[in-house]
Design a protein around this motif. Structure first.
Motif, PDB file in Angstrom:
ATOM      1  N   ILE A  55     -19.893  51.965  -0.915  1.00 16.34           N
ATOM      2  CA  ILE A  55     -18.744  52.593  -0.276  1.00 16.34           C
ATOM      3  C   ILE A  55     -17.628  52.703  -1.301  1.00 16.34           C
ATOM      4  CG2 ILE A  55     -16.993  52.394   1.523  1.00 16.34           C
ATOM      5  CD1 ILE A  55     -19.054  50.998   3.255  1.00 16.34           C
ATOM      6  N   LEU A  93     -16.311  58.184   7.048  1.00 15.91           N
ATOM      7  CA  LEU A  93     -17.150  58.089   5.860  1.00 15.91           C
ATOM      8  C   LEU A  93     -17.821  59.438   5.578  1.00 15.91           C
ATOM      9  CD1 LEU A  93     -18.982  54.672   6.390  1.00 15.91           C
ATOM     10  CD2 LEU A  93     -17.372  55.198   4.562  1.00 15.91           C
ATOM     11  N   TYR A 122     -21.204  56.493  -0.032  1.00 15.50           N
ATOM     12  CA  TYR A 122     -20.257  57.087   0.902  1.00 15.50           C
ATOM     13  C   TYR A 122     -18.834  56.976   0.352  1.00 15.50           C
ATOM     14  CZ  TYR A 122     -23.984  57.006   4.394  1.00 15.50           C
ATOM     15  OH  TYR A 122     -25.165  57.205   5.070  1.00 15.50           O
ATOM     16  N   LYS A 173     -11.211  49.926   2.122  1.00  9.81           N
ATOM     17  CA  LYS A 173     -12.601  49.498   1.875  1.00  9.81           C
ATOM     18  C   LYS A 173     -12.802  48.025   2.205  1.00  9.81           C
ATOM     19  CE  LYS A 173     -12.779  50.671  -2.481  1.00  9.81           C
ATOM     20  NZ  LYS A 173     -11.387  51.136  -2.602  1.00  9.81           N
TER      21      LYS A 173
END
Length: 225
Positions: free
Chosen positions: A34, A218, A211, A42
């Protein structure tokens, strides 16, 4: 059925929306990266996945359990049973050895696992992460990369189904970071799923799916060969 399923997850803080409409499905033995600009949330998202924070709205299913309906005490129980967590700077007790720091999570277990099984698991993981020769060294004598690997082994000591890692290579040189990534990929063979928050293109390249986190959710990136 995916191991992790996030559906329409939203998080608010002091009346402001951190992110919303987060959907994610993570299969068994899958590594997910991510990415996202600093401050986008995050770490907050990873804290939710790790059972450290609750969502504002949406559903979080982990291995058939609905974590979005649980209180913090119930989340703590799930975390102990199924989730390993790695932070960028793994907190250690300086005067203890690497081995003693690894077994810290077991101090809080009412029912201890068989000591032979624990010893065997530590041996296997320490060889995998190439610190088997350092187990009896004081943690304060180890390098940053070695300490990070101790932290990863500690997060795996109870054989979690899901490993959540927040910038696990952020403080490491490229060579050490690559060792850590290769070891994390080895965990896939045992069915462990890994979700990593990162700024690193190298980390993302070693993951199955990547992502980008935005305030609106996302966005899956296309991996280049």
């Amino acid at each position: 059925m995916p191991l992790v399923a996030l559906t329409s997850i939203a998080k608010e803080f002091k009346g402001s929306t951190v992110f919303e409409n987060v959907d994610l499905a993570v299969g068994k033995g899958t590594t997910i990266a991510i990415k996202g600009k600093s401050g986008i949330g995050k770490s907050t998202l990873l804290n939710i996945v790790a059972g450290l924070e609750k969502t504002t709205s949406g559903q979080y299913m982990l291995d058939g359990e609905d974590l979005s309906q649980m209180n913090l005490n119930d989340l703590s129980d799930v975390r102990k049973r199924k989730i390993g967590y790695i932070s960028q700077h793994s907190p250690m007790i300086p005067k203890l050895t690497a081995l003693e720091n690894i077994v810290v999570p077991l101090w809080f277990e009412k029912k201890r696992e068989n000591s032979d099984n624990i010893t065997k698991r530590i041996e296997q993981l320490s060889y995998l992460f190439e610190i088997n020769h350092l187990l009896h060294h004081k943690i304060e004598k180890l390098s940053g990369g070695e300490i990070q690997r101790v932290g990863i082994i500690r997060s795996l000591i109870k054989e979690p189904r899901l490993l959540v890692a927040d910038e696990p290579t952020g403080a490491l040189d490229d060579e050490t970071a690559l060792i850590v990534l290769m070891c994390l990929n080895e965990l896939k063979t045992g069915g462990v799923s890994v979700i990593i928050a990162t700024h690193s293109a190298m980390v993302a390249k070693h993951c199955d799916e990547v992502y980008q986190l935005t305030k609106e959710g996302l966005i899956r990136e296309t991996l280049s060969c």
